[in-house]
Design a protein around this motif. Structure first.
Motif, PDB file in Angstrom:
ATOM      1  N   GLY A  67      -3.849   7.018  -6.310  1.00 33.79           N
ATOM      2  CA  GLY A  67      -4.662   6.126  -5.237  1.00 33.79           C
ATOM      3  C   GLY A  67      -4.167   4.488  -5.210  1.00 33.79           C
ATOM      4  O   GLY A  67      -3.340   4.321  -4.382  1.00 33.79           O
ATOM      5  N   LEU A  81      -9.952  10.679  -6.103  1.00 30.67           N
ATOM      6  CA  LEU A  81      -8.585  11.656  -6.736  1.00 30.67           C
ATOM      7  C   LEU A  81      -8.761  12.814  -7.990  1.00 30.67           C
ATOM      8  O   LEU A  81      -8.149  13.826  -7.950  1.00 30.67           O
ATOM      9  CB  LEU A  81      -7.205  11.329  -6.159  1.00 30.67           C
ATOM     10  CG  LEU A  81      -6.866  10.643  -4.654  1.00 30.67           C
ATOM     11  CD1 LEU A  81      -5.716  10.254  -5.150  1.00 30.67           C
ATOM     12  CD2 LEU A  81      -6.820  11.041  -3.819  1.00 30.67           C
ATOM     13  N   ARG A 116      -1.818  -2.663  -8.561  1.00 30.61           N
ATOM     14  CA  ARG A 116      -2.774  -3.405  -7.068  1.00 30.61           C
ATOM     15  C   ARG A 116      -2.613  -3.739  -7.347  1.00 30.61           C
ATOM     16  O   ARG A 116      -2.340  -4.820  -5.548  1.00 30.61           O
ATOM     17  CB  ARG A 116      -3.939  -1.883  -7.243  1.00 30.61           C
ATOM     18  CG  ARG A 116      -4.334  -2.466  -5.575  1.00 30.61           C
ATOM     19  CD  ARG A 116      -6.167  -1.602  -5.464  1.00 30.61           C
ATOM     20  NE  ARG A 116      -6.153  -0.080  -5.636  1.00 30.61           N
ATOM     21  CZ  ARG A 116      -6.707   0.510  -5.142  1.00 30.61           C
ATOM     22  NH1 ARG A 116      -7.807  -0.105  -3.991  1.00 30.61           N
ATOM     23  NH2 ARG A 116      -6.959   1.705  -5.206  1.00 30.61           N
ATOM     24  N   TYR A 161      -2.508   3.574  -1.365  1.00 30.08           N
ATOM     25  CA  TYR A 161      -3.729   2.473  -0.690  1.00 30.08           C
ATOM     26  C   TYR A 161      -2.763   1.531  -0.580  1.00 30.08           C
ATOM     27  O   TYR A 161      -2.662   1.188   0.565  1.00 30.08           O
ATOM     28  CB  TYR A 161      -4.652   2.109  -1.886  1.00 30.08           C
ATOM     29  CG  TYR A 161      -5.084   0.680  -1.495  1.00 30.08           C
ATOM     30  CD1 TYR A 161      -6.417   0.321  -0.661  1.00 30.08           C
ATOM     31  CD2 TYR A 161      -4.667  -0.402  -2.124  1.00 30.08           C
ATOM     32  CE1 TYR A 161      -6.117  -0.557  -0.389  1.00 30.08           C
ATOM     33  CE2 TYR A 161      -5.443  -1.804  -2.294  1.00 30.08           C
ATOM     34  CZ  TYR A 161      -5.804  -1.622  -1.340  1.00 30.08           C
ATOM     35  OH  TYR A 161      -6.544  -3.099  -0.655  1.00 30.08           O
ATOM     36  N   ARG A 206      -8.493   3.945   0.903  1.00 32.47           N
ATOM     37  CA  ARG A 206      -9.124   3.720  -0.491  1.00 32.47           C
ATOM     38  C   ARG A 206      -8.859   4.112  -1.244  1.00 32.47           C
ATOM     39  O   ARG A 206      -9.011   3.081  -2.334  1.00 32.47           O
ATOM     40  CB  ARG A 206     -10.817   4.486   0.187  1.00 32.47           C
ATOM     41  CG  ARG A 206     -11.406   4.149   0.798  1.00 32.47           C
ATOM     42  CD  ARG A 206     -12.797   4.259   0.873  1.00 32.47           C
ATOM     43  NE  ARG A 206     -13.830   5.794   1.184  1.00 32.47           N
ATOM     44  CZ  ARG A 206     -13.882   5.775   2.418  1.00 32.47           C
ATOM     45  NH1 ARG A 206     -13.546   5.257   3.416  1.00 32.47           N
ATOM     46  NH2 ARG A 206     -13.652   7.620   2.801  1.00 32.47           N
ATOM     47  N   GLY A 207      -7.753   4.885  -1.579  1.00 38.23           N
ATOM     48  CA  GLY A 207      -7.474   5.213  -2.875  1.00 38.23           C
ATOM     49  C   GLY A 207      -7.952   5.599  -3.828  1.00 38.23           C
ATOM     50  O   GLY A 207      -7.528   5.270  -4.813  1.00 38.23           O
ATOM     51  N   ARG A 208      -9.114   6.667  -3.929  1.00 34.66           N
ATOM     52  CA  ARG A 208     -10.210   6.139  -4.890  1.00 34.66           C
ATOM     53  C   ARG A 208     -10.490   7.874  -4.497  1.00 34.66           C
ATOM     54  O   ARG A 208     -10.486   9.055  -3.388  1.00 34.66           O
ATOM     55  CB  ARG A 208     -11.242   5.862  -5.074  1.00 34.66           C
ATOM     56  CG  ARG A 208     -11.691   4.439  -5.546  1.00 34.66           C
ATOM     57  CD  ARG A 208     -12.276   3.756  -5.334  1.00 34.66           C
ATOM     58  NE  ARG A 208     -12.366   2.219  -5.766  1.00 34.66           N
ATOM     59  CZ  ARG A 208     -12.309   0.707  -4.821  1.00 34.66           C
ATOM     60  NH1 ARG A 208     -12.357   0.882  -3.583  1.00 34.66           N
ATOM     61  NH2 ARG A 208     -12.017  -0.397  -5.299  1.00 34.66           N
TER      62      ARG A 208
END
Lengths: 118, 692
Positions: free
Chosen positions: A63, B650, A33, A67, B646-648
């Protein structure tokens, strides 16, 4: 035994390829990231993640894909996953998130699409 | 006796003037003294007069006897004695008789010459006076006092007798005159004494009148006019004391008025503060929020609110301002206004806290800060998303599982550090609220309430125990249980801090585990009935065991271990997916169960599908961290681009996707046990066209 994961940053004509090697767990996802954000802040708008050497992607990795993908879309750019391994592809499909991502067979496919036909 | 009767008695009671009382008393004393002294003096005077008269009478008789001696030797004693006696009688009319007798008792000298030569006959009734100094010479009768002295020649021969009689009436007359004079003097003394006493009392008791008037003024509320009594007696000191007392009462009244004014303002502040908080249950769909606020002995800085938000959502907010009194109340009021103004603008609790921190930054006095927690409940999905600014942990009771989950704040207090740093510390956390689940927001007045006596704090463990027993109860009974427990804990000590509670949940329902957590057959019962480590050992007998250290991202050991087991029932793809599911679970245990503490151990048992064990085909994972059941975590809504961004979150979704069945139990003495039945040959949804 700690996970071994590293990222090779390779600039191509008109886009950047980040070649990932190793299991994409939580710590690796954080590294990925940050690397992607560095490239985005540097102005890169086409980011290709080469996953040929990534046999395992945890939820944190998924994630991160989402993102970075959303960030690029907001900025008018795009993120592409290339060389996705079968197990990783299965996970993306089972989670039904592959429909939000750009997935190609390999990096060359991206290069071909970006290079005008002569 | 009631007040009215007392007043009546006060009105009926006669009041006597101290001046009159003292004057009369002194006058009575003077009268008594004068009469007493007069009586004694009169008696004494009477006796003295009697003695004097008797003495003079005897002396006169002796003188007459002395001058009569020679005359009685004459041939004609009457010639000298008669004129002499007549002269005496004329000079002393008070004498009844004067007689000179010869040795034969015949009269030789008498005022009446005709008596010459007669035998003298003594008046009847004469008797000697006993105890008299002139015993033998003096005799008395009721009418007379008679002195008799013998006339003797130089050679001692008795020649005759002299008798002198005095009328007793003369003596009484003299005594009477003396008594009258004495009474006159006594009367004058009496009059002077009485009037003098009255005047003296009037002068001496004048300060009493001044005191009386001054105290009457004080009684009527005039505390500003001093008596200024210039008196050097104790009354002057008393007047000074009363003046000082009035001054102190005046100062006390001023202080009391000031305190009353402050109390009134504090009451107003308290009323305002209470009016900011809802006094009823706020319903939203099948969920509801209900709070409780019990003020401390002074106005505190606690505040909570529950309100409807756009999109049929429910907002819950709680804050604790560091600092009490009017200052804390003002900050609370300001905070309430800010929340009311901003709450509709933000879908994310963290963003609202960030906005509040920006508003409060620089507005608070040094040392003043605010802890807060804000949650948004989506009643349709049962999702409570919240963010906390250093507030007390959110406790989530899941009575059906007998667990209470704790969600600690990662944010910093509002308004205390630079905004840029504070803003990055606020994060949203989402939990699923199933039927019967209760989320408790509270302030430290709950957990830090000191016990009467030793000051031990109530503590979070007791709160959790009450919540754990709150199966199927509504909000009100749970709030009352918490309040009663804390009140009982504190005993009779006055509450130092506010008690503020806010419950959010689906009241009156008993929670059931979601379908994804149900275990088919008897596998769920097998792990749910475990009571001890020995029973776990029995249950895991014959299973393949692996112990790993929990860490971020799970463990590569798991993949190697599973490959080594070579379970024929699982293909390579299935093993890879199971490895991923187990890694995700271990990662969750590391992050949420062990809170990132490295080195904590996790046990895994593999029951080969080919075995005859009741759990054949299952993998069981045991940890000893905090309970974090999968049912408490929402499935992220990936259709929402904000969620994707948010990419959280999961992890649990991935576990559920990759497992056919899953059972999670928190067991006493054993820890958290998660049984997973891996999905075999799970089908991939039909792929959609790729767009590059």
């Amino acid at each position: 035994m700690s996970e071994t994961f590293f990222i090779t940053d390779g600039a191509q004509d008109g886009f950047t390829v980040l070649s990932l090697t190793g299991r994409l767990g939580a710590d690796a996802a954080t590294d990925l990231r940050e690397t992607c954000m560095d490239r985005i802040e540097a102005g890169e708008r086409t980011l290709v993640l080469d996953l040929r050497a990534v046999p395992f992607v945890a939820s944190s990795g998924l994630g991160t894909f989402l993102y970075v993908n959303e960030m690029m879309k907001e900025l008018g750019g795009r993120m592409v996953l290339a060389g996705v391994q079968p197990l990783v592809q299965d996970v993306l499909s089972l989670m039904n998130i592959d429909r939000f991502l750009n997935i190609v067979e390999d990096v060359d496919q991206v290069r071909r699409e970006l290079t005008p036909a002569t | 006796m009631d007040q009215q009767t007392q007043d009546h008695g006060k009105q009926q009671r006669r009041v006597f003037s101290l001046n009159w009382v003292f004057s009369l008393a002194v006058a009575a004393l003077v009268v008594a003294a004068v009469i007493g002294v007069g009586s004694v003096a009169q008696q004494h005077l009477r006796n003295s007069l009697h003695r004097e008269v008797e003495t003079r009478l005897v002396l006169e008789a002796r003188n007459l006897a002395h001058v009569s001696a020679d005359a009685l030797l004459d041939e004609f004693p009457e010639l000298s004695l008669m004129p002499m006696v007549q002269q005496i009688q004329e000079d002393r009319p008070e004498l009844a008789f004067v007689v000179v007798l010869d040795h034969e008792g015949r009269i030789q000298g008498h005022a009446d010459p005709r008596q010459f030569g007669q035998v003298f006959v003594e008046p009847a009734g004469l008797a000697s006076v006993a105890g008299s100094a002139h015993d033998g010479n003096l005799r008395t009768s009721p009418d007379l006092i008679v002195a008799s002295v013998a006339v003797q020649h130089r050679d001692g021969q008795e020649l005759g007798m002299v008798l002198v009689g005095l009328r007793r009436s003369y003596v009484d007359d003299v005594v009477s005159r003396s008594r009258k004079a004495l009474m006159m003097v006594s009367a004058i003394l009496l009059v002077v004494g009485v009037f003098g006493a009255g005047a003296l009392m009037h002068v001496m008791l004048r300060p009493v009148s001044v005191l009386k008037a001054g105290i009457a003024r004080i009684g009527q509320g005039d505390l500003e006019t001093p008596m200024n009594l210039q008196d050097r007696t104790e009354l002057g000191m008393l007047a000074e004391t009363v003046d000082e007392m009035a001054a102190r009462i005046k100062a006390s009244q001023t202080l009391m008025l000031e305190k009353n004014r402050l109390d009134h303002e504090m009451d107003l502040a308290h009323s305002i503060q209470v009016s900011l908080m809802p006094d009823r249950q706020i319903a939203c769909g099948r969920f509801a929020a209900e709070g409780l606020y019990q003020a401390a002995s002074e106005v505190g800085g606690d505040y909570f609110d529950a309100f409807e938000l756009p999109g049929d959502k429910l907002g819950v907010f709680m804050a604790d301002v560091a600092g009490k009194g009017l200052g804390g109340c003002l900050v609370t009021s300001m905070l309430a206004a800010l929340v009311k103004a901003r709450r509709d603008r933000y879908d994310s609790p963290a963003e609202l806290l960030t906005a509040l921190d920006r508003d409060l930054n620089g507005s608070l006095s040094p040392g003043v800060f605010v802890t807060a927690i804000y949650g948004i409940l989506d009643p349709d999905r049962g999702r409570l998303t919240f963010a906390s600014a250093a507030h007390c942990p959110l406790l989530l009771a899941r009575p059906a599982m007998g667990v209470v989950e704790e969600y600690r704040s990662e944010g910093v207090p509002l308004g205390i550090i630079p905004h840029a740093i504070a803003a990055s510390s606020y994060h949203d956390t989402t939990v699923l609220l199933g039927p019967g689940d209760l989320a408790l927001l509270y302030t430290d007045g709950l957990t830090e309430a000191p016990r009467c006596g030793d000051g031990e704090e109530f503590g979070q463990a007791r709160v959790e125990e009450i919540l754990r027993r709150a199966n199927g109860q509504g909000h009100g009974p749970v709030l009352e249980s918490l309040q009663a427990a804390v009140t009982g804990w504190q005993g009779h000590e006055s509450r130092f801090d506010d008690l503020t509670l806010l419950l959010v949940g689906c009241p009156g329902h008993v929670s059931k585990l979601p379908e994804t957590s149900q275990v088919s057959g008897n596998a769920g019962n097998l792990i749910g009935d475990l009571k001890s480590e020995d029973e776990l050992t029995q249950l895991t007998e014959g299973a393949m065991h692996l112990q790993v250290s929990a860490r971020s991202g799970g463990s590569e050991q798991i993949g190697d271990w599973m490959k080594a087991l070579m379970d024929a029932s699982l293909g390579e793809r299935d093993l890879g997916l199971l490895e991923l599911a187990l890694s995700e679970h271990i990662n969750n245990v590391f992050e949420h169960g062990y809170l990132g503490r490295p080195g904590a151990e996790v046990d895994l048992w593999w029951y080969p599908a080919t075995s005859e064990h009741a759990l054949a085909g299952w993998v069981m994972v045991r940890d000893r961290g905090r309970s974090c059941p999968p049912a408490s975590v929402e499935v992220p809504d990936l259709e929402n681009s904000d969620v994707r961004k948010r990419g959280r979150g999961l992890g649990w979704a991935l576990i559920r996707t990759l497992t056919e069945q899953l059972e999670y139990r928190t067991l006493l003495n054993i820890g958290n046990v998660c049984a997973i039945k891996p999905a075999v040959d799970v089908r991939t949804p039909e792929e959609e066209p790729l767009h590059v």
